[in-house]
Design a protein around this motif. Structure first.
Motif, PDB file in Angstrom:
ATOM      1  N   HIS A  89       0.836  -1.220   0.000  1.00  0.00           N
ATOM      2  CA  HIS A  89       0.000   0.000   0.000  1.00  0.00           C
ATOM      3  C   HIS A  89       0.866   1.265   0.000  1.00  0.00           C
ATOM      4  O   HIS A  89       0.685   2.145   0.846  1.00  0.00           O
ATOM      5  CB  HIS A  89      -0.930   0.000   1.217  1.00  0.00           C
ATOM      6  N   PRO A  90       1.788   1.393  -0.952  1.00  0.00           N
ATOM      7  CA  PRO A  90       2.672   2.568  -0.950  1.00  0.00           C
ATOM      8  C   PRO A  90       1.925   3.843  -1.327  1.00  0.00           C
ATOM      9  O   PRO A  90       0.912   3.809  -2.045  1.00  0.00           O
ATOM     10  CB  PRO A  90       3.707   2.209  -2.025  1.00  0.00           C
ATOM     11  N   ASN A  91       2.429   4.947  -0.854  1.00  0.00           N
ATOM     12  CA  ASN A  91       1.925   6.267  -1.251  1.00  0.00           C
ATOM     13  C   ASN A  91       0.431   6.454  -0.987  1.00  0.00           C
ATOM     14  O   ASN A  91      -0.280   7.082  -1.776  1.00  0.00           O
ATOM     15  CB  ASN A  91       2.217   6.522  -2.739  1.00  0.00           C
ATOM     16  N   GLN A  92      -0.027   5.925   0.148  1.00  0.00           N
ATOM     17  CA  GLN A  92      -1.444   6.037   0.486  1.00  0.00           C
ATOM     18  C   GLN A  92      -1.679   6.723   1.829  1.00  0.00           C
ATOM     19  O   GLN A  92      -2.766   6.634   2.384  1.00  0.00           O
ATOM     20  CB  GLN A  92      -2.098   4.644   0.480  1.00  0.00           C
ATOM     21  N   ASP A  93      -0.672   7.426   2.329  1.00  0.00           N
ATOM     22  CA  ASP A  93      -0.815   8.058   3.637  1.00  0.00           C
ATOM     23  C   ASP A  93      -0.965   9.577   3.514  1.00  0.00           C
ATOM     24  O   ASP A  93      -0.991  10.137   2.416  1.00  0.00           O
ATOM     25  CB  ASP A  93       0.380   7.713   4.533  1.00  0.00           C
ATOM     26  N   ALA A  94      -1.077  10.230   4.656  1.00  0.00           N
ATOM     27  CA  ALA A  94      -1.266  11.679   4.670  1.00  0.00           C
ATOM     28  C   ALA A  94      -0.074  12.425   4.090  1.00  0.00           C
ATOM     29  O   ALA A  94      -0.234  13.486   3.465  1.00  0.00           O
ATOM     30  CB  ALA A  94      -1.538  12.147   6.102  1.00  0.00           C
ATOM     31  N   VAL A  95       1.117  11.888   4.296  1.00  0.00           N
ATOM     32  CA  VAL A  95       2.320  12.523   3.751  1.00  0.00           C
ATOM     33  C   VAL A  95       2.245  12.570   2.228  1.00  0.00           C
ATOM     34  O   VAL A  95       2.509  13.602   1.598  1.00  0.00           O
ATOM     35  CB  VAL A  95       3.586  11.775   4.208  1.00  0.00           C
ATOM     36  N   ARG A  96       1.870  11.449   1.644  1.00  0.00           N
ATOM     37  CA  ARG A  96       1.761  11.390   0.180  1.00  0.00           C
ATOM     38  C   ARG A  96       0.653  12.323  -0.317  1.00  0.00           C
ATOM     39  O   ARG A  96       0.798  12.985  -1.341  1.00  0.00           O
ATOM     40  CB  ARG A  96       1.478   9.955  -0.257  1.00  0.00           C
ATOM     41  N   ARG A  97      -0.435  12.373   0.419  1.00  0.00           N
ATOM     42  CA  ARG A  97      -1.532  13.268   0.047  1.00  0.00           C
ATOM     43  C   ARG A  97      -1.044  14.707  -0.018  1.00  0.00           C
ATOM     44  O   ARG A  97      -1.351  15.447  -0.954  1.00  0.00           O
ATOM     45  CB  ARG A  97      -2.670  13.132   1.052  1.00  0.00           C
ATOM     46  N   THR A  98      -0.247  15.104   0.956  1.00  0.00           N
ATOM     47  CA  THR A  98       0.292  16.463   0.989  1.00  0.00           C
ATOM     48  C   THR A  98       1.288  16.684  -0.144  1.00  0.00           C
ATOM     49  O   THR A  98       1.293  17.738  -0.793  1.00  0.00           O
ATOM     50  CB  THR A  98       0.975  16.730   2.339  1.00  0.00           C
ATOM     51  N   GLU A  99       2.142  15.693  -0.403  1.00  0.00           N
ATOM     52  CA  GLU A  99       3.151  15.797  -1.461  1.00  0.00           C
ATOM     53  C   GLU A  99       2.519  16.015  -2.830  1.00  0.00           C
ATOM     54  O   GLU A  99       3.033  16.776  -3.650  1.00  0.00           O
ATOM     55  CB  GLU A  99       3.999  14.528  -1.509  1.00  0.00           C
ATOM     56  N   THR A 100       1.419  15.324  -3.087  1.00  0.00           N
ATOM     57  CA  THR A 100       0.828  15.365  -4.420  1.00  0.00           C
ATOM     58  C   THR A 100      -0.210  16.467  -4.606  1.00  0.00           C
ATOM     59  O   THR A 100      -0.695  16.677  -5.714  1.00  0.00           O
ATOM     60  CB  THR A 100       0.170  14.016  -4.751  1.00  0.00           C
ATOM     61  N   ALA A 101      -0.547  17.170  -3.544  1.00  0.00           N
ATOM     62  CA  ALA A 101      -1.560  18.224  -3.665  1.00  0.00           C
ATOM     63  C   ALA A 101      -1.178  19.315  -4.677  1.00  0.00           C
ATOM     64  O   ALA A 101      -2.027  19.742  -5.471  1.00  0.00           O
ATOM     65  CB  ALA A 101      -1.847  18.842  -2.297  1.00  0.00           C
ATOM     66  N   PRO A 102       0.077  19.776  -4.709  1.00  0.00           N
ATOM     67  CA  PRO A 102       0.419  20.852  -5.651  1.00  0.00           C
ATOM     68  C   PRO A 102       0.485  20.392  -7.109  1.00  0.00           C
ATOM     69  O   PRO A 102       0.210  21.158  -8.021  1.00  0.00           O
ATOM     70  CB  PRO A 102       1.800  21.317  -5.172  1.00  0.00           C
ATOM     71  N   SER A 103       0.891  19.143  -7.343  1.00  0.00           N
ATOM     72  CA  SER A 103       1.070  18.662  -8.716  1.00  0.00           C
ATOM     73  C   SER A 103       1.139  17.138  -8.715  1.00  0.00           C
ATOM     74  O   SER A 103       1.278  16.507  -7.659  1.00  0.00           O
ATOM     75  CB  SER A 103       2.352  19.226  -9.338  1.00  0.00           C
ATOM     76  N   GLN A 104       1.057  16.563  -9.904  1.00  0.00           N
ATOM     77  CA  GLN A 104       1.125  15.116 -10.034  1.00  0.00           C
ATOM     78  C   GLN A 104       2.205  14.703 -11.022  1.00  0.00           C
ATOM     79  O   GLN A 104       2.456  15.401 -12.000  1.00  0.00           O
ATOM     80  CB  GLN A 104      -0.219  14.547 -10.488  1.00  0.00           C
ATOM     81  N   ARG A 105       2.835  13.563 -10.741  1.00  0.00           N
ATOM     82  CA  ARG A 105       3.862  13.001 -11.624  1.00  0.00           C
ATOM     83  C   ARG A 105       3.652  11.494 -11.733  1.00  0.00           C
ATOM     84  O   ARG A 105       4.480  10.708 -11.272  1.00  0.00           O
ATOM     85  CB  ARG A 105       5.263  13.303 -11.102  1.00  0.00           C
ATOM     86  N   PRO A 106       2.570  11.065 -12.324  1.00  0.00           N
ATOM     87  CA  PRO A 106       2.320   9.621 -12.435  1.00  0.00           C
ATOM     88  C   PRO A 106       3.376   8.947 -13.302  1.00  0.00           C
ATOM     89  O   PRO A 106       3.869   9.545 -14.267  1.00  0.00           O
ATOM     90  CB  PRO A 106       0.942   9.553 -13.099  1.00  0.00           C
ATOM     91  N   PHE A 107       3.748   7.733 -12.947  1.00  0.00           N
ATOM     92  CA  PHE A 107       4.757   7.036 -13.738  1.00  0.00           C
ATOM     93  C   PHE A 107       4.149   6.195 -14.845  1.00  0.00           C
ATOM     94  O   PHE A 107       4.863   5.642 -15.685  1.00  0.00           O
ATOM     95  CB  PHE A 107       5.672   6.176 -12.846  1.00  0.00           C
ATOM     96  N   ALA A 108       2.820   6.086 -14.878  1.00  0.00           N
ATOM     97  CA  ALA A 108       2.173   5.324 -15.943  1.00  0.00           C
ATOM     98  C   ALA A 108       0.769   5.841 -16.187  1.00  0.00           C
ATOM     99  O   ALA A 108       0.084   6.307 -15.270  1.00  0.00           O
ATOM    100  CB  ALA A 108       2.124   3.836 -15.595  1.00  0.00           C
ATOM    101  N   VAL A 109       0.357   5.774 -17.454  1.00  0.00           N
ATOM    102  CA  VAL A 109      -1.040   5.975 -17.833  1.00  0.00           C
ATOM    103  C   VAL A 109      -1.646   4.593 -17.988  1.00  0.00           C
ATOM    104  O   VAL A 109      -1.117   3.761 -18.731  1.00  0.00           O
ATOM    105  CB  VAL A 109      -1.165   6.745 -19.166  1.00  0.00           C
ATOM    106  N   LEU A 110      -2.729   4.338 -17.264  1.00  0.00           N
ATOM    107  CA  LEU A 110      -3.373   3.037 -17.369  1.00  0.00           C
ATOM    108  C   LEU A 110      -4.732   3.208 -18.027  1.00  0.00           C
ATOM    109  O   LEU A 110      -5.617   3.858 -17.490  1.00  0.00           O
ATOM    110  CB  LEU A 110      -3.536   2.385 -15.996  1.00  0.00           C
TER     111      LEU A 110
END
Length: 212
Positions: free
Chosen positions: A30-51
């Motif tokens: 369950h990586p990148n599913q916590d409050a820290v990650r939520r805060t990190e991604t709020a300004p912008s997104q950098r997905p590593f894949a389009v699914l």
């Protein structure tokens, strides 16, 4: 993304495969599913894949690939049929968000594929806009049968391959990114019973052909 800051297409593919293997084994992280990650991604997104996958409720991308917030840019339609809105969304993920990988994800027991097969067999097609979905899947069924591919698994594989080809034929953005080595496009088939995602076809990601 914490594992790889600037992933190559192969890096991105490996991340997906490793996550799916954890899911199959029943040991997700369950990586990148916590409050820290939520805060990190709020300004912008950098997905590593389009699914780009089927809308089936059993194909929740972040679950079956054991990923989290900001990892995947997900586009889904019934039978993974691709219209202009889908192409534009995928192009956005690649050209604006710089995702190095596009995945076309089909699955067994797909209702859209089954409906297209039935329509060709008995001439009965659904009403409403469901009919449009079935009609867009039908060329894949016809191509599979013309090639002597009659089993449900073979027809599904043909539809996944046809979808990958369609994306690259219709989108100059995607085709150019593959030609330049910036993008890999893979087709995968998800097995509902065991949760595994199997590689069907690949463009611009030759090394992926050796993955299980």
């Amino acid at each position: 993304m914490s594992e790889i800051q600037t992933p190559t297409p192969r890096d991105a593919f490996d991340l997906l495969i490793s996550g799916n293997r954890r899911f199959v084994a029943g040991s997700p992280e369950h990586p990148n599913q916590d409050a820290v990650r939520r805060t990190e991604t709020a300004p912008s997104q950098r997905p590593f894949a389009v699914l780009f996958g089927c809308s089936d409720s059993r194909l929740a991308a972040e679950i079956i690939f054991d990923r989290g917030l900001g990892d995947l840019f997900v586009v889904r339609t019934a039978g993974h049929v691709a219209g202009t809105e889908v192409l534009g969304s995928i192009e956005f993920g690649v050209s604006v968000l710089n995702a190095p990988l596009v995945v076309v994800l089909g699955h067994d027991s797909c209702g859209a594929v089954a409906a297209a097969c039935s329509a060709l067999t008995d001439g009965q097609t659904p009403g409403g806009f469901v009919r449009d979905v079935v009609e867009r899947v039908t060329p894949s069924v016809l191509a599979a049968r013309a090639a002597g591919r009659e089993s449900a698994e073979e027809i599904l594989a043909e539809h996944i391959e046809q979808t990958v080809d369609l994306l690259l034929e219709r989108s100059r953005v995607l085709a150019d990114a593959v030609a330049a080595g910036r993008l890999g496009v893979v087709g995968m088939s998800y097995r509902l019973a065991d949760g595994s995602a199997q590689l069907v076809t690949t463009r611009g990601l030759e090394a992926a052909a050796t993955a299980s």
